[in-house]
Write an enzyme that holds these catalytic residues in place. Structure first.
Site, PDB file in Angstrom:
ATOM      1  N   CYS A 187      14.464   0.956  -4.157  1.00 30.91           N
ATOM      2  CA  CYS A 187      15.435   0.644  -3.110  1.00 30.91           C
ATOM      3  C   CYS A 187      16.672   0.066  -3.788  1.00 30.91           C
ATOM      4  O   CYS A 187      16.571  -0.947  -4.502  1.00 30.91           O
ATOM      5  CB  CYS A 187      14.806  -0.383  -2.163  1.00 30.91           C
ATOM      6  SG  CYS A 187      15.907  -1.031  -0.903  1.00 30.91           S
ATOM      7  N   CYS A 215      21.378   5.081  -1.915  1.00 35.61           N
ATOM      8  CA  CYS A 215      20.269   4.584  -1.098  1.00 35.61           C
ATOM      9  C   CYS A 215      19.162   5.616  -1.207  1.00 35.61           C
ATOM     10  O   CYS A 215      19.419   6.823  -1.080  1.00 35.61           O
ATOM     11  CB  CYS A 215      20.726   4.422   0.354  1.00 35.61           C
ATOM     12  SG  CYS A 215      19.381   4.102   1.515  1.00 35.61           S
TER      13      CYS A 215
HETATM   14  N1  DGL Z   1      16.145   2.737   0.624  1.00 39.06           N
HETATM   15  C1  DGL Z   1      16.979   1.562   0.710  1.00 39.06           C
HETATM   16  C2  DGL Z   1      18.043   1.612  -0.380  1.00 39.06           C
HETATM   17  O1  DGL Z   1      17.880   2.339  -1.355  1.00 39.06           O
HETATM   18  C3  DGL Z   1      17.472   1.440   2.105  1.00 39.06           C
HETATM   19  C4  DGL Z   1      17.914   0.058   2.438  1.00 39.06           C
HETATM   20  C5  DGL Z   1      17.847  -0.283   3.878  1.00 39.06           C
HETATM   21  O2  DGL Z   1      16.722  -0.405   4.382  1.00 39.06           O
HETATM   22  O3  DGL Z   1      18.911  -0.518   4.460  1.00 39.06           O
HETATM   23  O4  DGL Z   1      19.029   0.931  -0.343  1.00 39.06           O
END
Ligand code: DGL
Length: 261
Positions: A73, A183
């Site tokens: 993430c 993301c």
């Molecule tokens: N997959 C997360 C990232 O890479 C998403 C973050 C979120 O939940 O806003 O930033």
């Protein structure tokens, strides 16, 4: 040689895009993935909240004897990885937006980045941009609303397309030739993104680089599993098993379970 699993966590289903890269490169390793969908989106939370959730996920993966943890993430990496590395002995691999390769390869000297508010406002993201993108115009766009749509399985909906059209318009006007996906949820939007962007714009993310770095660290620590049979893939979600399964339908067999964490 170390037979313990590799742990990974994300705010939800997005980190499965990283799990797929790791699985491709290290098919014999056992993996445990935590999808913290109950607390998504992380990107709208404060640094302290993101750190608290990252600690909770890390401690659960350590209880499950993980030998290395991938923070799958960008938001958790940019807000919490320094703290995690200082606090726990296990190696951590993080993911950050691929600003450097985009800046190096851009010929229009204009690069777009789509990421969460939490990532774009972090000091780690700012220092990376300053270090690697001098002389490059970076068009930043917060992807507000995209993670909840992806978490609801709406990767190909009209609502998602409309939002992306709005977010990409300033980048297209500025003549970007690279779009950085900052993301881990966003690789699931590539089909829509391609249909909106001019054909020459390249879309890049850091998933493959994370898998490569994971392999390098395990090799260096002499901690690869080194067995011929395929590793076990275990997934825990604190929300819908069905939704998480839909993001893994091409990757069976996987073991997906609900867990209240
Ligand atoms: N997959 C997360 C990232 O890479 C998403 C973050 C979120 O939940 O806003 O930033």
């Amino acid at each position: 040689m170390n037979k313990d699993p590799i742990g990974m966590f994300d705010s939800g289903v997005g980190g499965t895009s990283i799990w797929k890269e790791v699985r491709k490169l290290l098919p014999n390793e056992d993996t445990i993935f935590l999808a913290d969908s109950k607390n998504a989106p992380y990107g709208e939370k404060s640094e302290a909240e993101i750190q608290g959730l990252s600690i909770k996920n890390t401690e659960l993966l350590l209880e499950k004897k993980c030998k290395l943890i991938i923070v799958a993430c960008n938001t958790a990496t940019t807000n919490a990885i320094d703290y995690l590395r200082k606090t726990y002995d296990v190696p951590f691999i993080g993911i950050e937006p691929a600003i450097k390769p985009a800046a190096l390869q851009s010929t229009s000297k204009t690069v777009g980045i789509l990421a969460t508010k939490g990532t774009l406002s972090s000091s780690l993201f700012h220092s990376t941009s300053e270090n690697y993108a001098a002389g490059i115009q970076i068009i930043e766009q917060e992807g507000t609303g995209l993670v909840p749509l992806i978490e609801a399985g709406k990767t190909d909906s009209e609502e998602t397309r409309k939002l992306l059209k709005r977010y990409l318009a300033p980048m297209i006007s500025a003549n970007i030739d690279y779009l950085v996906l900052g993301c881990t949820h966003y690789p699931y939007l590539v089909p829509i993104l391609k249909s909106i962007l001019p054909a020459h714009v390249k879309i890049i993310d850091s998933g493959a680089a994370v898998a490569k770095q994971t392999k390098a660290v395990l090799e260096k620590n002499n901690a690869l599993k080194r067995e011929v049979e395929k590793g076990d893939s275990t997934f825990y979600t604190n929300n819908s098993v069905q939704t998480l399964s839909s993001f893994l339908k091409d990757s069976a067999p996987t073991n997906i379970t609900y867990l209240d964490f």
